[in-house]
Design an enzyme around this catalytic site. Structure first.
Site, mmCIF file in Angstrom:
data_model
loop_
_atom_site.group_PDB
_atom_site.id
_atom_site.type_symbol
_atom_site.label_atom_id
_atom_site.label_comp_id
_atom_site.label_asym_id
_atom_site.label_seq_id
_atom_site.Cartn_x
_atom_site.Cartn_y
_atom_site.Cartn_z
ATOM 1 C CB SER A 82 -6.817 3.596 7.540
ATOM 2 O OG SER A 82 -5.880 2.516 7.697
ATOM 3 C CG HIS A 120 -10.091 1.513 5.818
ATOM 4 N ND1 HIS A 120 -10.866 1.259 4.961
ATOM 5 C CD2 HIS A 120 -8.979 1.039 5.826
ATOM 6 C CE1 HIS A 120 -10.272 0.513 3.943
ATOM 7 N NE2 HIS A 120 -8.882 0.409 4.528
ATOM 8 C CG ASP A 125 -5.875 -1.038 5.790
ATOM 9 O OD1 ASP A 125 -6.671 -0.964 4.948
ATOM 10 O OD2 ASP A 125 -5.698 0.385 6.549
ATOM 11 C CG MET A 156 -2.394 -5.354 5.062
ATOM 12 S SD MET A 156 -0.907 -4.393 4.895
ATOM 13 C CE MET A 156 -1.582 -2.667 5.050
ATOM 14 C CG HIS A 214 -8.721 -2.441 2.366
ATOM 15 N ND1 HIS A 214 -7.799 -1.819 1.994
ATOM 16 C CD2 HIS A 214 -8.318 -3.456 1.428
ATOM 17 C CE1 HIS A 214 -7.149 -1.810 0.802
ATOM 18 N NE2 HIS A 214 -7.716 -2.642 0.365
ATOM 19 C CG MET A 224 -4.806 -4.972 1.260
ATOM 20 S SD MET A 224 -4.283 -3.592 2.158
ATOM 21 C CE MET A 224 -5.135 -3.317 3.336
ATOM 22 C CG MET A 274 -6.624 -0.133 -3.426
ATOM 23 S SD MET A 274 -6.893 0.433 -1.786
ATOM 24 C CE MET A 274 -5.286 0.614 -1.230
ATOM 25 N N GLY A 317 -0.568 -1.826 0.943
ATOM 26 C CA GLY A 317 0.429 -2.414 1.901
ATOM 27 C C GLY A 317 0.977 -1.461 2.970
ATOM 28 N N GLY A 326 0.694 2.542 4.850
ATOM 29 C CA GLY A 326 0.385 3.728 5.181
ATOM 30 C C GLY A 326 1.300 4.759 4.778
ATOM 31 N N GLY A 327 0.948 6.065 4.789
ATOM 32 C CA GLY A 327 1.937 7.200 4.459
ATOM 33 C C GLY A 327 2.460 7.089 2.942
ATOM 34 C CG ASP A 339 -7.426 2.709 1.493
ATOM 35 O OD1 ASP A 339 -6.665 3.553 1.932
ATOM 36 O OD2 ASP A 339 -7.479 1.602 1.746
ATOM 37 N N GLY A 340 -5.792 5.632 0.264
ATOM 38 C CA GLY A 340 -4.467 5.836 -0.069
ATOM 39 C C GLY A 340 -4.020 7.388 -0.438
ATOM 40 N N GLY A 341 -3.107 7.724 0.674
ATOM 41 C CA GLY A 341 -2.555 9.175 0.455
ATOM 42 C C GLY A 341 -3.804 10.156 0.426
ATOM 43 N N GLY A 358 -5.473 7.417 6.799
ATOM 44 C CA GLY A 358 -4.808 6.759 7.874
ATOM 45 C C GLY A 358 -3.786 7.881 8.322
ATOM 46 C CB SER A 359 -0.347 8.917 7.453
ATOM 47 O OG SER A 359 -0.659 8.981 6.149
#
Ligand code: DX5
Ligand code: ZN
Length: 231
Positions: free
Chosen positions: A12, A37, A39, A41, A70, A72, A141, A146, A148-149, A179-181, A201-202
């Site tokens: 991401s 990916h 994002d 928003m 993605h 959002m 999710m 909303g 990253g990180g 997606d996420g973490g 992402g991060s």
């Protein structure tokens, strides 16, 4: 134990160095990213505003791998044409933003793109079930969207397992993405639960190590072959 399914990584760009975005996505592609990916928003569905079709177009010029968007945003259907023209390959919309998800999914497919449906952590999988067979991808999710990180919500492992069962029973060709973490230390748990496409992402775009090193560590964590160009 790592999953026996082939696991792919979707970097991401939300955590990328935007002043060097072209180089960063090229590095990700060289490192075996399955897709990029992106994002989008809108400041309404989620608080931040990020980027739109012009950034998709700029990335399209730099990599050959698929671009997944993605969304959002509220009313994602308003942007399908522009994103398609910009070179998007897959558009993922949120069930929570689409009272008429079936129609939006058809609109994405009519534009010649792959369609994905995402669900927030609090949204039951049932919100996707009636359109599952029409989807190319289901996105579970594992953080509240909303930013990253954020930290992977561990209780989502059970949801990923249930999503895998639902897909296997009803629409086995649908790709299950999370997606996420996602980090080196939890990627194999998500894969063992049944996800085959992991957004990171991060964990990919960090100041501490190169994109190549980060991608290699993630691939090692899920014991998958880095295969550039695969979707
Ligand atoms: C969050 C985005 C994610 C985000 C993931 O709302 O949808 O794609 O970039 O970032 P990490 O991997 O850092 O949690
Ligand atoms: Zn995302």
């Amino acid at each position: 134990m790592a999953s026996e399914r082939r696991i792919r990584i979707a970097p991401s760009i939300l955590s990328a160095d935007f002043a060097r975005l072209g180089e960063q996505v090229e590095e990700a592609e060289r490192a075996g990213a399955s897709c990029i990916h992106i994002d989008v928003m809108d400041g309404q569905f989620v608080p931040p505003i990020t980027f739109g079709a012009v950034v998709v177009e700029a990335i399209r010029d730099r990599v050959a791998i698929p671009l997944e968007i993605h969304m959002m945003t509220l009313q994602p259907e308003l942007h399908i044409g522009q994103l398609s023209d910009a070179g998007a390959n897959r558009i993922i919309v949120h069930a929570e933003a689409c009272p008429h998800a079936h129609r939006v999914v058809q609109q994405i497919k009519d534009a010649g793109l792959e369609a994905g449906l995402a669900v927030n952590p609090a949204t039951p999988l049932a919100a996707t079930e009636e359109v599952l067979a029409d989807l190319d991808q289901l996105l579970v999710m594992t953080v509240n969207p909303g930013y990253g990180g954020q930290t992977f919500i561990d209780s989502m492992i059970g949801k990923i397992e249930r999503a895998r069962k639902m897909i296997d029973a009803q629409a086995p060709d649908v790709v299950l993405e999370v997606d996420g973490g996602v980090k080196v230390d939890n990627a194999s748990s998500a894969a063992d639960a049944g996800a085959t496409l992991l957004v990171a992402g991060s964990a990919v775009f960090s100041r501490n190590q190169s994109v190549a090193e980060s991608m290699a560590a993630l691939h090692r964590a899920v014991e998958t072959d880095a295969a550039p160009g695969a979707d």
